[in-house]
Design a protein around this motif. Structure first.
Motif, PDB file in Angstrom:
ATOM      1  N   TYR A 109      -2.778 -35.895 -11.437  1.00 46.47           N
ATOM      2  CA  TYR A 109      -1.989 -36.391 -10.304  1.00 46.47           C
ATOM      3  C   TYR A 109      -0.537 -35.921 -10.410  1.00 46.47           C
ATOM      4  O   TYR A 109       0.065 -35.498  -9.418  1.00 46.47           O
ATOM      5  CB  TYR A 109      -2.019 -37.917 -10.267  1.00 46.47           C
ATOM      6  CG  TYR A 109      -3.345 -38.535  -9.916  1.00 46.47           C
ATOM      7  CD1 TYR A 109      -4.316 -37.824  -9.215  1.00 46.47           C
ATOM      8  CD2 TYR A 109      -3.638 -39.853 -10.286  1.00 46.47           C
ATOM      9  CE1 TYR A 109      -5.530 -38.408  -8.893  1.00 46.47           C
ATOM     10  CE2 TYR A 109      -4.859 -40.436  -9.965  1.00 46.47           C
ATOM     11  CZ  TYR A 109      -5.795 -39.706  -9.271  1.00 46.47           C
ATOM     12  OH  TYR A 109      -6.997 -40.287  -8.952  1.00 46.47           O
ATOM     13  N   ALA A 110       0.016 -36.005 -11.616  1.00 49.74           N
ATOM     14  CA  ALA A 110       1.407 -35.604 -11.815  1.00 49.74           C
ATOM     15  C   ALA A 110       1.600 -34.120 -11.530  1.00 49.74           C
ATOM     16  O   ALA A 110       2.613 -33.709 -10.958  1.00 49.74           O
ATOM     17  CB  ALA A 110       1.844 -35.937 -13.243  1.00 49.74           C
ATOM     18  N   VAL A 118       3.536 -26.216  -5.269  1.00 52.34           N
ATOM     19  CA  VAL A 118       2.262 -26.941  -5.192  1.00 52.34           C
ATOM     20  C   VAL A 118       2.359 -28.084  -4.187  1.00 52.34           C
ATOM     21  O   VAL A 118       1.474 -28.276  -3.347  1.00 52.34           O
ATOM     22  CB  VAL A 118       1.860 -27.476  -6.579  1.00 52.34           C
ATOM     23  CG1 VAL A 118       0.584 -28.316  -6.473  1.00 52.34           C
ATOM     24  CG2 VAL A 118       1.650 -26.328  -7.547  1.00 52.34           C
ATOM     25  N   THR A 119       3.436 -28.846  -4.259  1.00 53.02           N
ATOM     26  CA  THR A 119       3.600 -29.948  -3.305  1.00 53.02           C
ATOM     27  C   THR A 119       3.843 -29.424  -1.895  1.00 53.02           C
ATOM     28  O   THR A 119       3.532 -30.113  -0.922  1.00 53.02           O
ATOM     29  CB  THR A 119       4.765 -30.867  -3.725  1.00 53.02           C
ATOM     30  OG1 THR A 119       5.940 -30.075  -3.971  1.00 53.02           O
ATOM     31  CG2 THR A 119       4.436 -31.659  -4.958  1.00 53.02           C
ATOM     32  N   ALA A 178     -10.446 -35.954  -7.533  1.00 48.00           N
ATOM     33  CA  ALA A 178      -9.211 -35.206  -7.753  1.00 48.00           C
ATOM     34  C   ALA A 178      -9.491 -33.726  -7.973  1.00 48.00           C
ATOM     35  O   ALA A 178      -8.729 -32.858  -7.514  1.00 48.00           O
ATOM     36  CB  ALA A 178      -8.449 -35.783  -8.945  1.00 48.00           C
ATOM     37  N   GLU A 179     -10.580 -33.427  -8.667  1.00 45.43           N
ATOM     38  CA  GLU A 179     -10.934 -32.025  -8.899  1.00 45.43           C
ATOM     39  C   GLU A 179     -11.337 -31.336  -7.601  1.00 45.43           C
ATOM     40  O   GLU A 179     -11.011 -30.162  -7.391  1.00 45.43           O
ATOM     41  CB  GLU A 179     -12.064 -31.951  -9.930  1.00 45.43           C
ATOM     42  CG  GLU A 179     -11.607 -32.318 -11.345  1.00 45.43           C
ATOM     43  CD  GLU A 179     -12.774 -32.593 -12.284  1.00 45.43           C
ATOM     44  OE1 GLU A 179     -13.934 -32.442 -11.827  1.00 45.43           O
ATOM     45  OE2 GLU A 179     -12.528 -32.948 -13.454  1.00 45.43           O
ATOM     46  N   ARG A 180     -12.054 -32.061  -6.731  1.00 45.42           N
ATOM     47  CA  ARG A 180     -12.403 -31.482  -5.425  1.00 45.42           C
ATOM     48  C   ARG A 180     -11.152 -31.236  -4.595  1.00 45.42           C
ATOM     49  O   ARG A 180     -11.026 -30.203  -3.933  1.00 45.42           O
ATOM     50  CB  ARG A 180     -13.345 -32.422  -4.673  1.00 45.42           C
ATOM     51  CG  ARG A 180     -14.774 -32.425  -5.175  1.00 45.42           C
ATOM     52  CD  ARG A 180     -15.706 -33.058  -4.154  1.00 45.42           C
ATOM     53  NE  ARG A 180     -15.312 -34.420  -3.816  1.00 45.42           N
ATOM     54  CZ  ARG A 180     -15.734 -35.492  -4.476  1.00 45.42           C
ATOM     55  NH1 ARG A 180     -16.553 -35.374  -5.510  1.00 45.42           N
ATOM     56  NH2 ARG A 180     -15.339 -36.700  -4.106  1.00 45.42           N
ATOM     57  N   LEU A 181     -10.213 -32.167  -4.636  1.00 47.99           N
ATOM     58  CA  LEU A 181      -8.959 -31.999  -3.902  1.00 47.99           C
ATOM     59  C   LEU A 181      -8.219 -30.763  -4.403  1.00 47.99           C
ATOM     60  O   LEU A 181      -7.712 -29.955  -3.606  1.00 47.99           O
ATOM     61  CB  LEU A 181      -8.103 -33.257  -4.065  1.00 47.99           C
ATOM     62  CG  LEU A 181      -6.819 -33.390  -3.236  1.00 47.99           C
ATOM     63  CD1 LEU A 181      -6.507 -34.871  -3.024  1.00 47.99           C
ATOM     64  CD2 LEU A 181      -5.639 -32.715  -3.912  1.00 47.99           C
ATOM     65  N   THR A 182      -8.166 -30.619  -5.721  1.00 48.71           N
ATOM     66  CA  THR A 182      -7.490 -29.460  -6.309  1.00 48.71           C
ATOM     67  C   THR A 182      -8.189 -28.166  -5.923  1.00 48.71           C
ATOM     68  O   THR A 182      -7.538 -27.158  -5.602  1.00 48.71           O
ATOM     69  CB  THR A 182      -7.443 -29.604  -7.840  1.00 48.71           C
ATOM     70  OG1 THR A 182      -6.822 -30.849  -8.185  1.00 48.71           O
ATOM     71  CG2 THR A 182      -6.647 -28.470  -8.464  1.00 48.71           C
ATOM     72  N   ALA A 183      -9.525 -28.182  -5.949  1.00 50.76           N
ATOM     73  CA  ALA A 183     -10.286 -26.985  -5.587  1.00 50.76           C
ATOM     74  C   ALA A 183     -10.065 -26.612  -4.123  1.00 50.76           C
ATOM     75  O   ALA A 183      -9.974 -25.422  -3.781  1.00 50.76           O
ATOM     76  CB  ALA A 183     -11.768 -27.212  -5.860  1.00 50.76           C
TER      77      ALA A 183
END
Length: 206
Positions: A109-110, A118-119, A178-183
């Motif tokens: 998350y951080a 990235v943001t 979270a991993e899906r969001l990142t992907a």
């Protein structure tokens, strides 16, 4: 006194409104017709009617939309909430396996909330911002709090599935999310790169 001031403010607001200005313009046109002798003896009715018609056709006063925070501002708030979440988690005793999994999740998350490009990518995805905020503000605190309370009851009445197991399952689900969001964010950047490659190749051929 407050009511009188309110009525006076509303009256002055109408005087300055587009409806009054449009009605007044049409009313002046009626006065012009009366002076020209076109309206005859019924000129007051004509003037009033034209004023009313002008006020009706004028667009209503537009109420400005309240200024809600944009995605970038929302991320600033979520980043602050993540700091508070870390402080809360640090005060709760968790089993080693769950503590390690939660630490990895908070680190992810951080990384997503770290100010920079990235943001900037994340801010263009409102659904991703919502999902991240929900996880930090609701999901993780609920996981930790329900574990902490259920563990106390389990000590009084042993048996059944352990609170530790439920906590680990919950954190696994959040980690997968979270991993899906990142992907998804990575795929967005990949598509952007591919689009630029295609554009350069097409430009070279032309």
């Amino acid at each position: 006194m407050a009511t009188s001031r309110g009525l006076a403010a509303r009256a002055w607001e109408y005087v300055e409104s587009g409806k009054n200005l449009a009605g007044s313009a049409c009313g002046l046109a009626g006065v012009g017709l009366a002076l020209a002798g076109v309206a005859g003896a019924y000129w007051p009715v004509v003037v009033a009617g034209l004023y009313g018609a002008g006020a009706l056709i004028a667009p209503p006063r537009r109420t400005p939309v309240p200024p809600f925070p944009g995605p970038a501002e929302q991320l600033d708030l979520v980043r602050e909430d993540l700091g508070r979440l870390r402080g809360y988690v640090a005060e709760v005793e968790l089993p080693p396996a769950a503590e390690g999994r939660l630490s990895e999740l908070l680190d992810l998350y951080a990384a997503l909330l770290d100010p920079g490009w990235v943001t900037e990518v994340l801010a263009t995805e409102p659904e991703a911002v919502h999902a991240l905020a929900r996880a930090i503000r609701l999901d993780v605190p609920e996981c930790v709090d329900t574990y902490n309370r259920t563990r106390w009851w389990t000590r009084l009445t042993p048996g059944g599935e352990s609170p530790e197991r439920h906590l680990e399952r919950q954190l696994s689900v959040l980690a997968e999310e979270a991993e899906r969001l990142t992907a998804d964010l990575q795929d967005r950047e990949v598509r952007r790169q591919q689009t630029h490659t295609a554009y350069l190749e097409e430009r070279g051929r032309s």
